[in-house]
Design an enzyme around this catalytic site. Structure first.
Site, PDB file in Angstrom:
ATOM      1  N   GLU A   1     -14.843   4.391   9.197  1.00  0.00           N
ATOM      2  CA  GLU A   1     -15.314   5.490  10.050  1.00  0.00           C
ATOM      3  C   GLU A   1     -15.161   6.857   9.395  1.00  0.00           C
ATOM      4  O   GLU A   1     -14.252   7.086   8.606  1.00  0.00           O
ATOM      5  CB  GLU A   1     -14.506   5.522  11.362  1.00  0.00           C
ATOM      6  CG  GLU A   1     -14.682   4.301  12.232  1.00  0.00           C
ATOM      7  CD  GLU A   1     -13.921   4.390  13.543  1.00  0.00           C
ATOM      8  OE1 GLU A   1     -14.176   3.553  14.417  1.00  0.00           O
ATOM      9  OE2 GLU A   1     -13.069   5.294  13.696  1.00  0.00           O
TER      10      GLU A   1
ATOM     11  N   TYR B   1     -10.819  -9.921   9.725  1.00  0.00           N
ATOM     12  CA  TYR B   1     -11.121 -10.507   8.417  1.00  0.00           C
ATOM     13  C   TYR B   1     -11.505 -11.980   8.569  1.00  0.00           C
ATOM     14  O   TYR B   1     -12.251 -12.533   7.767  1.00  0.00           O
ATOM     15  CB  TYR B   1      -9.927 -10.338   7.469  1.00  0.00           C
ATOM     16  CG  TYR B   1      -9.678  -8.889   7.117  1.00  0.00           C
ATOM     17  CD1 TYR B   1     -10.607  -8.158   6.386  1.00  0.00           C
ATOM     18  CD2 TYR B   1      -8.526  -8.246   7.548  1.00  0.00           C
ATOM     19  CE1 TYR B   1     -10.402  -6.824   6.088  1.00  0.00           C
ATOM     20  CE2 TYR B   1      -8.308  -6.906   7.248  1.00  0.00           C
ATOM     21  CZ  TYR B   1      -9.245  -6.203   6.520  1.00  0.00           C
ATOM     22  OH  TYR B   1      -9.032  -4.873   6.234  1.00  0.00           O
TER      23      TYR B   1
ATOM     24  N   GLN C   1       0.814  -1.214   0.000  1.00  0.00           N
ATOM     25  CA  GLN C   1       0.000   0.000   0.000  1.00  0.00           C
ATOM     26  C   GLN C   1       0.849   1.266   0.000  1.00  0.00           C
ATOM     27  O   GLN C   1       0.324   2.364   0.088  1.00  0.00           O
ATOM     28  CB  GLN C   1      -0.924  -0.007   1.225  1.00  0.00           C
ATOM     29  CG  GLN C   1      -1.926  -1.150   1.207  1.00  0.00           C
ATOM     30  CD  GLN C   1      -2.732  -1.261   2.483  1.00  0.00           C
ATOM     31  OE1 GLN C   1      -2.529  -0.517   3.443  1.00  0.00           O
ATOM     32  NE2 GLN C   1      -3.658  -2.207   2.518  1.00  0.00           N
TER      33      GLN C   1
ATOM     34  N   TYR D   1      -9.408   8.053  19.422  1.00  0.00           N
ATOM     35  CA  TYR D   1     -10.498   7.562  18.573  1.00  0.00           C
ATOM     36  C   TYR D   1     -10.660   6.042  18.585  1.00  0.00           C
ATOM     37  O   TYR D   1     -11.375   5.478  17.776  1.00  0.00           O
ATOM     38  CB  TYR D   1     -10.369   8.184  17.171  1.00  0.00           C
ATOM     39  CG  TYR D   1     -10.761   9.636  17.309  1.00  0.00           C
ATOM     40  CD1 TYR D   1     -12.072  10.047  17.157  1.00  0.00           C
ATOM     41  CD2 TYR D   1      -9.836  10.574  17.782  1.00  0.00           C
ATOM     42  CE1 TYR D   1     -12.466  11.346  17.405  1.00  0.00           C
ATOM     43  CE2 TYR D   1     -10.210  11.890  18.045  1.00  0.00           C
ATOM     44  CZ  TYR D   1     -11.533  12.261  17.859  1.00  0.00           C
ATOM     45  OH  TYR D   1     -11.919  13.544  18.143  1.00  0.00           O
TER      46      TYR D   1
ATOM     47  N   HIS E   1      -1.036   0.069   5.652  1.00  0.00           N
ATOM     48  CA  HIS E   1      -1.537   1.050   6.622  1.00  0.00           C
ATOM     49  C   HIS E   1      -0.532   2.157   6.920  1.00  0.00           C
ATOM     50  O   HIS E   1      -0.096   2.342   8.055  1.00  0.00           O
ATOM     51  CB  HIS E   1      -1.965   0.356   7.932  1.00  0.00           C
ATOM     52  CG  HIS E   1      -3.131  -0.561   7.754  1.00  0.00           C
ATOM     53  ND1 HIS E   1      -3.832  -1.083   8.821  1.00  0.00           N
ATOM     54  CD2 HIS E   1      -3.727  -1.050   6.646  1.00  0.00           C
ATOM     55  CE1 HIS E   1      -4.805  -1.862   8.366  1.00  0.00           C
ATOM     56  NE2 HIS E   1      -4.755  -1.858   7.046  1.00  0.00           N
TER      57      HIS E   1
HETATM   58 CA   LIG Z   1     -12.530   4.738  15.929  1.00  0.00          CA
END
Ligand SMILES: [Ca+2]
Length: 409
Positions: A282, A303, A122, A292, A186
């Protein structure tokens, strides 16, 4: 007579109470979602939202006739797009190149002089922004994944766009989100300027089960929103965190893989998109100094189908998302619309969806999502980023190399 006065008083008091309680609710206006949710597939997890409307809000539909134009199909895995002051578009490509596009789709040669990126997985050349004073200093700021001793890191660099636009001059890495890890997933990777001229950068937790908990560790740069000045130092006025060895550059924590950040044009709040696991994508309203939740709370599951942290979705001290999706749409780049080309879109949030293969339009009223629409669903494209042009149209890029212009007909 006296009794009727009392009765009248009770009626007035009841009406006032009713009015007060209504004022506590998000105000509704005609653009609020009234249709069924745009999502019709069953969720992966049987979790209950923390408040009404946190997921599967009613649909809205754009009534202004819209034109969708494919300006180019020749980009190579474009990742970030932003406007230059003259109205042209600066685009990063994952493999490590930048190009400038006109709003009619002419694409420049690759700009040289950019430090090497590790584009495996990624990673690659990610988000980009021009300096607020670009017209005078020609400075660009970008995020990329860099191979270093010990693995890969999300880093922030800056450099000057040469007068002839062929190269970046004196490129310099100004920040590294440590620790490095061998994962190529990520990285987060978006960057924006805040109103004080400092940089906000989103970083991911690198996906590995070993690094995932570092999103909750304020002594690391993983799974965070970072706020630094243009020299890469912690910005003045950053929030404090209770952890004694917290990094001074942190703005918020507890993020998984945030790939979209943007400021609300009216409230000035920072909004953010974040990839969840299986379910649990989100949209967050990010307040400085807040946590958060990832991976302590989430509306997604592994997964494999297993719950995460016992299936916990709420905990004191951890912020709830303003909105979540299950199944996922894979929200990447985001932008608020402030143009006059499509007046009904004013202050709406637009989100490039990867696996969802559409552009999300969210109506936001009083900090709550009140309507959702899916745009460009017929294009079958993974939308990576979206920005508003200086002309008031929206411009979006896709993993398959397309540049779209979305405007009133
Ligand atoms: Ca969150």
């Amino acid at each position: 007579m006296k009794r009727s006065k009392i009765f009248f008083g009770i009626v007035v008091a009841t009406l006032l109470l009713h009015a007060c309680s209504e004022n506590d609710e998000p105000e509704r206006d005609p653009v609020s979602g009234t249709g069924n949710s745009v999502e019709t597939n069953p969720p992966n997890a049987n979790y209950s939202p923390a408040f009404a409307g946190q997921t599967r809000i009613g649909s809205v539909q754009t009534t202004t006739p819209i034109s969708v134009t494919t300006l180019s199909t020749s980009l190579s895995s474009p990742w970030g797009i932003t406007s230059l002051p003259d109205g042209r578009l600066l685009i990063t490509e994952k493999g490590g190149t930048m190009r400038i596009a006109t709003t009619t789709g002419e694409i420049s040669n690759a700009i040289t002089g950019i430090p090497a990126v590790n584009s495996a997985g990624q990673g690659g050349l990610l988000g980009v922004r021009a300096d607020p004073n670009f017209s005078s200093n020609r400075m660009l700021y970008w995020v990329f994944s860099e191979a270093v001793d010990g693995g890969n890191v999300t880093v922030v660099a800056k450099g000057r766009l040469a007068d002839n636009e062929a190269s970046i001059e004196a490129p310099e890495v100004i920040y590294r989100a440590l620790p490095a890890h061998s994962s190529t997933s990520h990285y987060g990777g978006r960057i924006v300027f805040d109103p004080t001229g400092n940089l906000l950068i989103s970083t991911g937790e690198r996906s590995n089960i070993a690094t995932r908990p570092l999103a909750q560790d304020a002594s690391t740069g993983l799974g965070k929103i970072i706020r630094i000045n243009t020299n890469g130092q912690p910005a003045a006025g950053n929030p404090s965190f209770t952890q004694t060895d917290a990094l001074p550059e942190l703005y918020s924590m507890g993020h998984r893989n945030p790939q979209g950040i943007a400021f609300h044009p009216v409230t000035g709040d920072l909004w953010q998109s974040e990839h969840g696991p299986r379910g649990g994508d989100e949209i967050n309203l990010v307040q400085p100094g807040q946590n958060y939740g990832w991976p302590t709370i989430t509306y997604g599951i592994e997964y494999s189908g297993q719950p995460i942290n016992g299936g916990l979705t709420q905990q004191d001290g951890l912020e709830q998302p303003e909105y979540y999706w299950d199944p996922v749409v894979s929200p990447s780049g985001i932008t608020f619309y402030t143009g006059n080309r499509v007046p009904e879109w004013q202050n709406n949030l637009f989100i490039g969806a990867l696996s969802g293969q559409h552009i999300v339009r969210l109506v936001i009223e009083n900090n709550r999502i009140t309507g959702e629409e899916r745009l460009l669903t017929g294009e079958n494209q993974r939308f990576r980023d979206i920005t508003q042009g200086m002309d008031g149209a929206l411009y979006a890029i896709t993993d398959a190399g397309r540049l779209y212009r979305i405007d009133q007909e």
